[in-house]
Design a protein around this motif. Structure first.
Motif, PDB file in Angstrom:
ATOM      1  N   LEU A 119     -16.466   2.389  -7.005  1.00 35.79           N
ATOM      2  CA  LEU A 119     -16.611   1.037  -6.493  1.00 35.79           C
ATOM      3  C   LEU A 119     -17.714   1.054  -5.443  1.00 35.79           C
ATOM      4  CD1 LEU A 119     -12.858   0.065  -6.141  1.00 35.79           C
ATOM      5  CD2 LEU A 119     -14.438  -0.532  -7.971  1.00 35.79           C
ATOM      6  N   ILE A 120     -18.757   0.347  -5.689  1.00 35.44           N
ATOM      7  CA  ILE A 120     -19.908   0.338  -4.799  1.00 35.44           C
ATOM      8  C   ILE A 120     -19.633  -0.608  -3.634  1.00 35.44           C
ATOM      9  CG2 ILE A 120     -22.401  -0.027  -4.668  1.00 35.44           C
ATOM     10  CD1 ILE A 120     -21.321   2.243  -6.643  1.00 35.44           C
ATOM     11  N   GLY A 121     -19.960  -0.167  -2.432  1.00 36.81           N
ATOM     12  CA  GLY A 121     -19.780  -0.996  -1.249  1.00 36.81           C
ATOM     13  C   GLY A 121     -18.381  -0.969  -0.683  1.00 36.81           C
ATOM     14  N   VAL A 122     -17.544  -0.054  -1.134  1.00 36.26           N
ATOM     15  CA  VAL A 122     -16.164   0.061  -0.660  1.00 36.26           C
ATOM     16  C   VAL A 122     -16.023   1.375   0.093  1.00 36.26           C
ATOM     17  CG1 VAL A 122     -13.750   0.234  -1.385  1.00 36.26           C
ATOM     18  CG2 VAL A 122     -15.300  -1.295  -2.593  1.00 36.26           C
ATOM     19  N   SER A 123     -15.358   1.344   1.251  1.00 35.24           N
ATOM     20  CA  SER A 123     -15.191   2.564   2.036  1.00 35.24           C
ATOM     21  C   SER A 123     -14.226   3.519   1.345  1.00 35.24           C
ATOM     22  CB  SER A 123     -14.674   2.224   3.434  1.00 35.24           C
ATOM     23  OG  SER A 123     -13.345   1.760   3.360  1.00 35.24           O
ATOM     24  N   ARG A 124     -14.378   4.775   1.633  1.00 32.24           N
ATOM     25  CA  ARG A 124     -13.500   5.804   1.076  1.00 32.24           C
ATOM     26  C   ARG A 124     -12.523   6.300   2.141  1.00 32.24           C
ATOM     27  NH1 ARG A 124     -15.772   8.777  -3.789  1.00 32.24           N
ATOM     28  NH2 ARG A 124     -17.453   7.429  -4.471  1.00 32.24           N
ATOM     29  N   ASP A 125     -11.886   5.355   2.812  1.00 27.20           N
ATOM     30  CA  ASP A 125     -10.918   5.706   3.842  1.00 27.20           C
ATOM     31  C   ASP A 125      -9.728   6.419   3.205  1.00 27.20           C
ATOM     32  OD1 ASP A 125     -12.444   4.496   5.814  1.00 27.20           O
ATOM     33  OD2 ASP A 125     -11.353   2.600   5.720  1.00 27.20           O
ATOM     34  N   PRO A 126      -9.031   7.259   3.984  1.00 22.90           N
ATOM     35  CA  PRO A 126      -7.832   7.921   3.462  1.00 22.90           C
ATOM     36  C   PRO A 126      -6.713   6.907   3.205  1.00 22.90           C
ATOM     37  CG  PRO A 126      -8.232   8.546   5.757  1.00 22.90           C
ATOM     38  CD  PRO A 126      -9.372   7.677   5.333  1.00 22.90           C
ATOM     39  N   LEU A 127      -5.780   7.291   2.343  1.00 21.92           N
ATOM     40  CA  LEU A 127      -4.689   6.405   1.928  1.00 21.92           C
ATOM     41  C   LEU A 127      -3.948   5.761   3.100  1.00 21.92           C
ATOM     42  CD1 LEU A 127      -2.979   5.140  -0.335  1.00 21.92           C
ATOM     43  CD2 LEU A 127      -1.554   7.189  -0.263  1.00 21.92           C
ATOM     44  N   PRO A 128      -3.560   6.488   4.149  1.00 25.42           N
ATOM     45  CA  PRO A 128      -2.838   5.819   5.247  1.00 25.42           C
ATOM     46  C   PRO A 128      -3.646   4.686   5.887  1.00 25.42           C
ATOM     47  CG  PRO A 128      -2.578   8.189   5.420  1.00 25.42           C
ATOM     48  CD  PRO A 128      -3.605   7.950   4.351  1.00 25.42           C
ATOM     49  N   HIS A 129      -4.945   4.866   6.029  1.00 29.17           N
ATOM     50  CA  HIS A 129      -5.786   3.804   6.594  1.00 29.17           C
ATOM     51  C   HIS A 129      -5.879   2.616   5.642  1.00 29.17           C
ATOM     52  CE1 HIS A 129      -8.096   6.986   9.177  1.00 29.17           C
ATOM     53  NE2 HIS A 129      -6.836   6.829   9.554  1.00 29.17           N
ATOM     54  N   LEU A 130      -6.006   2.890   4.351  1.00 32.59           N
ATOM     55  CA  LEU A 130      -6.072   1.804   3.369  1.00 32.59           C
ATOM     56  C   LEU A 130      -4.779   1.004   3.341  1.00 32.59           C
ATOM     57  CD1 LEU A 130      -7.861   3.648   0.416  1.00 32.59           C
ATOM     58  CD2 LEU A 130      -8.842   1.892   1.914  1.00 32.59           C
ATOM     59  N   VAL A 131      -3.635   1.694   3.429  1.00 33.24           N
ATOM     60  CA  VAL A 131      -2.344   1.005   3.418  1.00 33.24           C
ATOM     61  C   VAL A 131      -2.205   0.146   4.678  1.00 33.24           C
ATOM     62  CG1 VAL A 131       0.164   1.294   3.419  1.00 33.24           C
ATOM     63  CG2 VAL A 131      -1.249   2.685   1.900  1.00 33.24           C
ATOM     64  N   ASP A 132      -2.640   0.658   5.823  1.00 33.57           N
ATOM     65  CA  ASP A 132      -2.603  -0.151   7.052  1.00 33.57           C
ATOM     66  C   ASP A 132      -3.466  -1.403   6.898  1.00 33.57           C
ATOM     67  OD1 ASP A 132      -0.863   1.539   8.356  1.00 33.57           O
ATOM     68  OD2 ASP A 132      -2.434   2.618   9.442  1.00 33.57           O
ATOM     69  N   MET A 133      -4.663  -1.257   6.342  1.00 33.55           N
ATOM     70  CA  MET A 133      -5.532  -2.424   6.114  1.00 33.55           C
ATOM     71  C   MET A 133      -4.877  -3.405   5.149  1.00 33.55           C
ATOM     72  SD  MET A 133      -9.507  -1.192   5.922  1.00 33.55           S
ATOM     73  CE  MET A 133      -9.337   0.409   5.162  1.00 33.55           C
ATOM     74  N   LEU A 134      -4.267  -2.875   4.096  1.00 29.36           N
ATOM     75  CA  LEU A 134      -3.593  -3.713   3.111  1.00 29.36           C
ATOM     76  C   LEU A 134      -2.531  -4.570   3.784  1.00 29.36           C
ATOM     77  CD1 LEU A 134      -2.417  -2.754  -0.379  1.00 29.36           C
ATOM     78  CD2 LEU A 134      -0.746  -3.643   1.206  1.00 29.36           C
ATOM     79  N   ILE A 135      -1.706  -3.958   4.618  1.00 31.11           N
ATOM     80  CA  ILE A 135      -0.591  -4.671   5.242  1.00 31.11           C
ATOM     81  C   ILE A 135      -1.069  -5.627   6.332  1.00 31.11           C
ATOM     82  CG2 ILE A 135       1.464  -4.372   6.687  1.00 31.11           C
ATOM     83  CD1 ILE A 135       1.986  -1.788   5.014  1.00 31.11           C
ATOM     84  N   VAL A 136      -1.838  -5.126   7.272  1.00 30.58           N
ATOM     85  CA  VAL A 136      -2.211  -5.917   8.446  1.00 30.58           C
ATOM     86  C   VAL A 136      -3.267  -6.975   8.123  1.00 30.58           C
ATOM     87  CG1 VAL A 136      -3.240  -5.791  10.756  1.00 30.58           C
ATOM     88  CG2 VAL A 136      -1.570  -4.073  10.038  1.00 30.58           C
ATOM     89  N   ASP A 137      -4.297  -6.583   7.378  1.00 32.89           N
ATOM     90  CA  ASP A 137      -5.417  -7.494   7.138  1.00 32.89           C
ATOM     91  C   ASP A 137      -5.222  -8.419   5.931  1.00 32.89           C
ATOM     92  OD1 ASP A 137      -6.611  -6.229   9.273  1.00 32.89           O
ATOM     93  OD2 ASP A 137      -7.923  -4.979   8.044  1.00 32.89           O
ATOM     94  N   HIS A 138      -4.353  -8.037   4.989  1.00 30.42           N
ATOM     95  CA  HIS A 138      -4.245  -8.820   3.759  1.00 30.42           C
ATOM     96  C   HIS A 138      -2.841  -9.333   3.468  1.00 30.42           C
ATOM     97  CE1 HIS A 138      -8.393  -7.910   2.697  1.00 30.42           C
ATOM     98  NE2 HIS A 138      -8.152  -6.697   3.175  1.00 30.42           N
ATOM     99  N   LEU A 139      -1.824  -8.457   3.494  1.00 32.54           N
ATOM    100  CA  LEU A 139      -0.468  -8.880   3.131  1.00 32.54           C
ATOM    101  C   LEU A 139       0.137  -9.795   4.195  1.00 32.54           C
ATOM    102  CD1 LEU A 139       1.838  -8.781   1.120  1.00 32.54           C
ATOM    103  CD2 LEU A 139       2.640  -6.693   2.244  1.00 32.54           C
ATOM    104  N   LYS A 140       0.055  -9.413   5.458  1.00 34.12           N
ATOM    105  CA  LYS A 140       0.643 -10.239   6.521  1.00 34.12           C
ATOM    106  C   LYS A 140       0.038 -11.645   6.541  1.00 34.12           C
ATOM    107  CE  LYS A 140       1.928 -10.281  11.406  1.00 34.12           C
ATOM    108  NZ  LYS A 140       2.215 -11.678  11.315  1.00 34.12           N
ATOM    109  N   PRO A 141      -1.299 -11.799   6.544  1.00 32.95           N
ATOM    110  CA  PRO A 141      -1.850 -13.160   6.504  1.00 32.95           C
ATOM    111  C   PRO A 141      -1.472 -13.939   5.242  1.00 32.95           C
ATOM    112  CG  PRO A 141      -3.541 -11.594   7.179  1.00 32.95           C
ATOM    113  CD  PRO A 141      -2.345 -10.794   6.738  1.00 32.95           C
ATOM    114  N   LEU A 142      -1.370 -13.247   4.124  1.00 29.04           N
ATOM    115  CA  LEU A 142      -0.980 -13.896   2.871  1.00 29.04           C
ATOM    116  C   LEU A 142       0.444 -14.414   2.959  1.00 29.04           C
ATOM    117  CD1 LEU A 142      -1.755 -14.500  -0.114  1.00 29.04           C
ATOM    118  CD2 LEU A 142      -0.759 -12.291  -0.664  1.00 29.04           C
ATOM    119  N   LEU A 143       1.351 -13.603   3.469  1.00 29.18           N
ATOM    120  CA  LEU A 143       2.749 -14.030   3.596  1.00 29.18           C
ATOM    121  C   LEU A 143       2.904 -15.111   4.663  1.00 29.18           C
ATOM    122  CD1 LEU A 143       4.603 -10.618   3.259  1.00 29.18           C
ATOM    123  CD2 LEU A 143       4.216 -12.345   1.491  1.00 29.18           C
ATOM    124  N   ASP A 144       2.162 -15.011   5.755  1.00 32.61           N
ATOM    125  CA  ASP A 144       2.222 -16.022   6.807  1.00 32.61           C
ATOM    126  C   ASP A 144       1.716 -17.368   6.305  1.00 32.61           C
ATOM    127  OD1 ASP A 144       3.248 -14.179   8.573  1.00 32.61           O
ATOM    128  OD2 ASP A 144       1.348 -13.840   9.641  1.00 32.61           O
TER     129      ASP A 144
END
Length: 147
Positions: A119-144
């Motif tokens: 995937l071009i233009g996507v960071s290769r952060d480790p899984l724990p960082h990606l999961v934190d981004m998923l929850i805080v930046d995407h899932l929480k605002p979506l559910l709110d």
């Protein structure tokens, strides 16, 4: 309407050993507790069992379970592989990939692939960082936003 029926339903899909799905489920449970319902969908029984051990509310395995369930949930979470036919050493069938990509649920996809896909233009952060981004930046605002 009772409190249980107001909970958003999140589907976590994983295959092979279920390790990534288990990590995602544990972190969602830490953040949201029982305010959301998590359905673990494994491409095989081992993956589903591991995700259930991570405290998913319910679980099922195989193509039919995935195809039918993604059509009825609010959010689908998984790696890029769940949208690629024949991914995960062939565990993701074309029908599964089509059902996930075509469902009306919000899709939160981690940019992790064991396939020959970059995937071009996507960071290769480790899984724990990606999961934190998923929850805080995407899932929480979506559910709110849908509360």
């Amino acid at each position: 309407m009772n409190q249980v029926s107001q909970r958003k339903t999140i589907c976590v899909i994983d295959g092979q050993g279920g390790g990534i799905g288990s990590t995602i489920i544990k972190r969602i449970k830490e953040h949201f507790g029982e305010s959301v319902e998590i359905i673990a969908l494994g491409t095989n029984a081992i993956a589903t069992a591991q995700m259930l051990k991570a405290r998913a509310n319910r679980g099922a395995s195989g193509e039919n379970a995935i195809v039918r369930t993604v059509a009825r949930v609010d959010v689908v979470i998984g790696t890029l592989c769940i949208m690629l036919a024949h991914a995960m050493m062939g565990e993701v069938t074309p029908e599964m990939a089509e059902a996930v990509s075509g469902c009306k649920a919000a899709k939160l996809i981690l940019p992790i692939s064991q396939e020959n896909v970059d995937l071009i233009g996507v960071s290769r952060d480790p899984l724990p960082h990606l999961v934190d981004m998923l929850i805080v930046d995407h899932l929480k605002p979506l559910l709110d936003a849908t509360s």
